[in-house]
Scaffold this active site. Structure first.
Site, PDB file in Angstrom:
ATOM      1  N   TYR A 189      -1.036  -0.532  10.553  1.00 56.71           N
ATOM      2  CA  TYR A 189      -1.376  -0.874   9.168  1.00 56.71           C
ATOM      3  C   TYR A 189      -0.231  -0.499   8.220  1.00 56.71           C
ATOM      4  O   TYR A 189       0.237  -1.319   7.422  1.00 56.71           O
ATOM      5  CB  TYR A 189      -2.671  -0.168   8.735  1.00 56.71           C
TER       6      TYR A 189
ATOM      7  N   SER B  45       0.855  -1.192   0.000  1.00 56.37           N
ATOM      8  CA  SER B  45       0.000   0.000   0.000  1.00 56.37           C
ATOM      9  C   SER B  45       0.886   1.236   0.000  1.00 56.37           C
ATOM     10  O   SER B  45       2.043   1.182   0.466  1.00 56.37           O
ATOM     11  CB  SER B  45      -0.863   0.007   1.264  1.00 56.37           C
TER      12      SER B  45
HETATM   13  C1  8X3 Z   1      -4.859   1.833   1.753  1.00 56.35           C
HETATM   14  C2  8X3 Z   1      -4.443   2.967   0.937  1.00 56.35           C
HETATM   15  O1  8X3 Z   1      -4.625   5.475   0.616  1.00 56.35           O
HETATM   16  O2  8X3 Z   1      -6.548   4.322   1.563  1.00 56.35           O
HETATM   17  O3  8X3 Z   1      -4.028   0.756   1.524  1.00 56.35           O
HETATM   18  O4  8X3 Z   1      -4.513   4.612   2.908  1.00 56.35           O
HETATM   19  S1  8X3 Z   1      -5.070   4.419   1.540  1.00 56.35           S
END
Ligand code: 8X3
Length: 246
Positions: free
Chosen positions: A146, A133
């Site tokens: 996260y 991510s």
């Molecule tokens: C999630 C991406 O930009 O919504 O993995 O944090 S974001």
């Protein structure tokens, strides 16, 4: 015919990838916790899809998954898509149980399954595509665990490439920004209105955008490795530094 294994195929990027790979002629093993969702995909995709109820927190089940033999015993591409975010909260206000599920799923389960499948992937000169991510690179408040799991996934991908040098196995870290899936719904405990509000007016990426990208990565010729790929909606960018004046 090639076979891919997609974790977290019950919804979002995983389900869209199952559809995209099946449409491109791949056989797909799709795993997840919600069996009825997997059965729905099987009804849609037919014999090209093998649904398997697997919880990424169950290390024994991951070992069993890697031991699958016979017709579905070969894996050419592992797509480590299963993952989730705990509720947005400063660490000092967070709930341990929610963090543990995320650590177990995004990190421990991903490593355990990848490790267990490597003999098959090496035999197939296959590929590993990991869903990281943008949160693994760019910090934001309330997402420490996260973001850290996704930084782990990125670095694990890059360093796994070194371990696999000479085997022909390719490894890629996919690093998306905002994609409208059940991600935010899971993160905020099922509040659909809050999820809708987050994505409103943003033209967020879709699960299908990501599935097309993943299929493209998996379809590059064997001499070409995409190390990492970062994607955002055009309407998402960076916020800069926060200042905390006294
Ligand atoms: C999630 C991406 O930009 O919504 O993995 O944090 S974001």
């Amino acid at each position: 015919m090639k076979t891919c294994l997609i974790t977290g195929a019950t919804a979002g990027i995983g389900a869209a990838s199952a559809r995209a790979f099946a449409a491109a002629g791949w056989r797909v093993i799709g795993t997840g916790r919600r069996v009825e969702r997997l059965q729905g995909l099987q009804e849609e995709l037919g014999s090209a899809f093998l649904p398997l109820a697997v919880d990424m927190q169950d290390l024994g089940a991951l070992e069993d998954l890697a031991r699958l033999d016979g017709e579905w015993g070969t894996v050419d591409c592992l797509i480590n898509n299963a993952g989730l975010a705990p509720p947005m909260a400063d660490l000092q206000d967070s709930e341990w149980d929610a963090l543990k599920v995320v650590l177990d799923t995004n990190v421990t389960g991903l490593v355990a399954l990848t490790r267990a499948l490597l003999p098959k992937l090496i035999a197939a000169r296959g590929s590993v595509i990991n869903l990281s991510s943008v949160a693994g690179t760019y910090p934001y408040r309330g997402g420490a665990v996260y973001g850290a799991t996704k930084a782990f996934v990125r670095q694990f991908s890059l360093m796994l490439r070194n371990d696999l040098a000479g085997t022909g196995v390719r490894v890629t870290s996919i690093e998306p920004g905002m994609a409208e899936t059940e991600f935010t719904l899971v993160r905020n405990g099922g509040d659909q209105a809050a999820s809708d509000a987050l994505y409103a007016g943003l033209d967020p990426m879709t699960a299908e955008d990501l599935a097309e990208t993943i299929l493209w990565v998996a379809s590059r010729p064997p001499h070409l490795n995409i190390n990492a790929l970062e994607l955002m909606p055009t309407r998402q960018n960076w916020a800069g530094f926060a200042m905390n004046r006294k």
